[in-house]
Design an enzyme around this catalytic site. Structure first.
Site, PDB file in Angstrom:
ATOM      1  N   ASP A   9    -125.547  54.585  17.820  1.00  0.00           N
ATOM      2  CA  ASP A   9    -125.571  55.309  16.555  1.00  0.00           C
ATOM      3  C   ASP A   9    -124.889  54.460  15.495  1.00  0.00           C
ATOM      4  O   ASP A   9    -124.208  53.477  15.805  1.00  0.00           O
ATOM      5  CB  ASP A   9    -124.841  56.655  16.697  1.00  0.00           C
ATOM      6  CG  ASP A   9    -124.858  57.462  15.398  1.00  0.00           C
ATOM      7  OD1 ASP A   9    -125.959  57.703  14.868  1.00  0.00           O
ATOM      8  OD2 ASP A   9    -123.785  57.840  14.901  1.00  0.00           O
ATOM      9  N   SER A  10    -125.029  54.878  14.244  1.00  0.00           N
ATOM     10  CA  SER A  10    -124.364  54.193  13.148  1.00  0.00           C
ATOM     11  C   SER A  10    -122.866  54.468  13.132  1.00  0.00           C
ATOM     12  O   SER A  10    -122.140  53.853  12.355  1.00  0.00           O
ATOM     13  CB  SER A  10    -124.972  54.639  11.811  1.00  0.00           C
ATOM     14  OG  SER A  10    -124.757  56.025  11.614  1.00  0.00           O
ATOM     15  N   TYR A  41    -125.824  54.255   7.590  1.00  0.00           N
ATOM     16  CA  TYR A  41    -127.079  53.516   7.551  1.00  0.00           C
ATOM     17  C   TYR A  41    -128.026  54.052   6.480  1.00  0.00           C
ATOM     18  O   TYR A  41    -128.931  53.348   6.035  1.00  0.00           O
ATOM     19  CB  TYR A  41    -127.791  53.606   8.904  1.00  0.00           C
ATOM     20  CG  TYR A  41    -127.290  52.662   9.978  1.00  0.00           C
ATOM     21  CD1 TYR A  41    -126.156  51.878   9.819  1.00  0.00           C
ATOM     22  CD2 TYR A  41    -127.986  52.571  11.187  1.00  0.00           C
ATOM     23  CE1 TYR A  41    -125.716  51.031  10.817  1.00  0.00           C
ATOM     24  CE2 TYR A  41    -127.556  51.719  12.197  1.00  0.00           C
ATOM     25  CZ  TYR A  41    -126.429  50.947  12.018  1.00  0.00           C
ATOM     26  OH  TYR A  41    -125.999  50.111  13.019  1.00  0.00           O
ATOM     27  N   GLY A  42    -127.839  55.308   6.104  1.00  0.00           N
ATOM     28  CA  GLY A  42    -128.789  55.974   5.218  1.00  0.00           C
ATOM     29  C   GLY A  42    -129.158  55.230   3.950  1.00  0.00           C
ATOM     30  O   GLY A  42    -130.341  55.144   3.597  1.00  0.00           O
ATOM     31  N   CYS A  72    -129.564  58.148  16.290  1.00  0.00           N
ATOM     32  CA  CYS A  72    -129.385  58.040  14.842  1.00  0.00           C
ATOM     33  C   CYS A  72    -130.758  58.250  14.220  1.00  0.00           C
ATOM     34  O   CYS A  72    -131.708  57.537  14.561  1.00  0.00           O
ATOM     35  CB  CYS A  72    -128.838  56.657  14.481  1.00  0.00           C
ATOM     36  SG  CYS A  72    -128.816  56.280  12.712  1.00  0.00           S
ATOM     37  N   ASN A  73    -130.871  59.234  13.349  1.00  0.00           N
ATOM     38  CA  ASN A  73    -132.173  59.528  12.747  1.00  0.00           C
ATOM     39  C   ASN A  73    -132.671  58.384  11.880  1.00  0.00           C
ATOM     40  O   ASN A  73    -133.860  58.054  11.895  1.00  0.00           O
ATOM     41  CB  ASN A  73    -132.072  60.807  11.918  1.00  0.00           C
ATOM     42  CG  ASN A  73    -132.025  62.054  12.767  1.00  0.00           C
ATOM     43  OD1 ASN A  73    -133.035  62.695  13.014  1.00  0.00           O
ATOM     44  ND2 ASN A  73    -130.827  62.414  13.223  1.00  0.00           N
ATOM     45  N   THR A  74    -131.762  57.763  11.122  1.00  0.00           N
ATOM     46  CA  THR A  74    -132.168  56.663  10.252  1.00  0.00           C
ATOM     47  C   THR A  74    -132.688  55.496  11.079  1.00  0.00           C
ATOM     48  O   THR A  74    -133.728  54.898  10.760  1.00  0.00           O
ATOM     49  CB  THR A  74    -130.983  56.200   9.376  1.00  0.00           C
ATOM     50  OG1 THR A  74    -130.460  57.321   8.662  1.00  0.00           O
ATOM     51  CG2 THR A  74    -131.428  55.139   8.384  1.00  0.00           C
ATOM     52  N   GLU A 151    -117.334  60.752   9.387  1.00  0.00           N
ATOM     53  CA  GLU A 151    -116.702  59.514   9.850  1.00  0.00           C
ATOM     54  C   GLU A 151    -115.194  59.515   9.587  1.00  0.00           C
ATOM     55  O   GLU A 151    -114.444  58.813  10.268  1.00  0.00           O
ATOM     56  CB  GLU A 151    -117.357  58.305   9.167  1.00  0.00           C
ATOM     57  CG  GLU A 151    -118.755  57.981   9.680  1.00  0.00           C
ATOM     58  CD  GLU A 151    -118.773  57.443  11.099  1.00  0.00           C
ATOM     59  OE1 GLU A 151    -117.822  56.738  11.494  1.00  0.00           O
ATOM     60  OE2 GLU A 151    -119.739  57.732  11.836  1.00  0.00           O
ATOM     61  N   CYS A 183    -129.742  64.532  11.066  1.00  0.00           N
ATOM     62  CA  CYS A 183    -128.794  63.429  11.217  1.00  0.00           C
ATOM     63  C   CYS A 183    -127.840  63.863  12.314  1.00  0.00           C
ATOM     64  O   CYS A 183    -127.347  65.003  12.293  1.00  0.00           O
ATOM     65  CB  CYS A 183    -128.045  63.178   9.908  1.00  0.00           C
ATOM     66  SG  CYS A 183    -126.682  61.988  10.078  1.00  0.00           S
ATOM     67  N   THR A 184    -127.574  62.991  13.269  1.00  0.00           N
ATOM     68  CA  THR A 184    -126.739  63.404  14.397  1.00  0.00           C
ATOM     69  C   THR A 184    -125.279  63.597  13.997  1.00  0.00           C
ATOM     70  O   THR A 184    -124.494  64.149  14.782  1.00  0.00           O
ATOM     71  CB  THR A 184    -126.836  62.396  15.556  1.00  0.00           C
ATOM     72  OG1 THR A 184    -126.589  61.063  15.079  1.00  0.00           O
ATOM     73  CG2 THR A 184    -128.209  62.464  16.211  1.00  0.00           C
ATOM     74  N   HIS A 185    -124.894  63.175  12.791  1.00  0.00           N
ATOM     75  CA  HIS A 185    -123.558  63.505  12.295  1.00  0.00           C
ATOM     76  C   HIS A 185    -123.454  64.990  11.909  1.00  0.00           C
ATOM     77  O   HIS A 185    -122.361  65.564  11.950  1.00  0.00           O
ATOM     78  CB  HIS A 185    -123.215  62.667  11.062  1.00  0.00           C
ATOM     79  CG  HIS A 185    -122.838  61.248  11.347  1.00  0.00           C
ATOM     80  ND1 HIS A 185    -123.766  60.287  11.711  1.00  0.00           N
ATOM     81  CD2 HIS A 185    -121.635  60.612  11.319  1.00  0.00           C
ATOM     82  CE1 HIS A 185    -123.145  59.128  11.879  1.00  0.00           C
ATOM     83  NE2 HIS A 185    -121.859  59.301  11.642  1.00  0.00           N
TER      84      HIS A 185
END
Length: 269
Positions: A9-10, A41-42, A72-74, A151, A183-185
């Protein structure tokens, strides 16, 4: 099979997927890489995200994983196809599982998607949803404020509630009955998002659906680990290991050791 599942993931967002995999497949070994140094990353270009994803995959391959999960979706939108072509193991993304679940949950065929700028700009969710059900109306919106909050470990503060409320005001005008957390966040903020959107909007957590897909594929391919020996989990991150460890231990509810990774080249395309 003793080989681990590799998750990337980012940053810390993929921990939402890792937690679900650990819950659904408690015997599995796992290797996790969070690229916190270069998060989010977006806002980055698709080419740059593909380069970062390729670099992380190259880091993970020496651990001989039996599967790679791009949590990570992006990165899924930008790099899933390329990574699948370049490795000889199963590669799973997070977009298609979430889209399939939304199709089964919506009653009025009006689905919202919130995600990073890169994910929303890619149109990946709209394509995935309408490929299954062309009549689906998709309302998409980027929420670039959310990843930095997560984050920093700021999940449940008054400031976070205010930011989420402001970001989602426009979305509340649409007649949606479910919303994909694209978004996994975002599952870190799920309770706050639920309060803002209200009880009539069901939230789709792509982390849960991705973990189910991982379980299904490994079972079908007879790759599930069966061993009386406890599994091992290894965590790597490119950013602040102390912050990553703090968030990981809070989210996973267990002790976590984090190995920092310093890229020799900070921006690889």
């Amino acid at each position: 099979m003793q080989r681990p599942i590799a998750i990337l993931d980012s940053g810390v967002g993929g921990l939402t997927v890792a937690k679900e995999i650990m819950r659904q497949l408690p015997q599995e070994n796992m290797i996790y890489f969070g690229d916190s140094e270069r998060s989010p990353y977006g806002p980055r270009s698709a080419e740059e995200v593909r380069g970062f994803t390729r670099q992380i995959v190259d880091f993970l391959l020496p651990f001989h994983p039996k599967m790679i999960v791009i949590a990570c979706n992006t990165a899924t939108a930008a790099a899933l196809s390329d990574i699948r072509k370049s490795v000889d193991i199963e590669v799973v993304g997070v977009i298609e599982p979430g889209a399939r679940t939304a199709i089964t949950k919506t009653k009025n065929a009006k689905v919202a998607v919130i995600g990073t700028e890169g994910t929303i700009k890619s149109g990946a969710y709209r394509r995935a949803l309408q490929a299954i059900s062309p009549q689906i109306e998709v309302y998409s919106m980027a929420c670039p404020q959310f990843v930095p909050i997560v984050e920093k470990g700021l999940f449940d503060t008054l400031e976070t509630m205010s930011i989420v409320e402001d970001a989602l005001q426009a979305m509340k005008q649409y007649p949606i009955d479910c919303m994909i957390l694209g978004c996994t966040h975002y599952p870190f903020l799920q309770d706050t998002i639920a309060k803002v959107m209200g009880p009539d909007v069901e939230l789709i957590n792509s982390a849960e659906e991705t973990a189910r897909e991982v379980s299904t594929i490994l079972s079908h391919k007879q790759l599930l680990r069966k061993s009386p020996v406890a599994p091992y989990h290894r965590f790597f991150c490119s950013g602040d290991p102390k912050m990553f460890q703090k968030i990981a231990q809070l989210w996973l509810n267990e002790e976590v050791q984090v190995t920092p990774v310093i890229w020799q080249v900070s921006n690889i395309i």
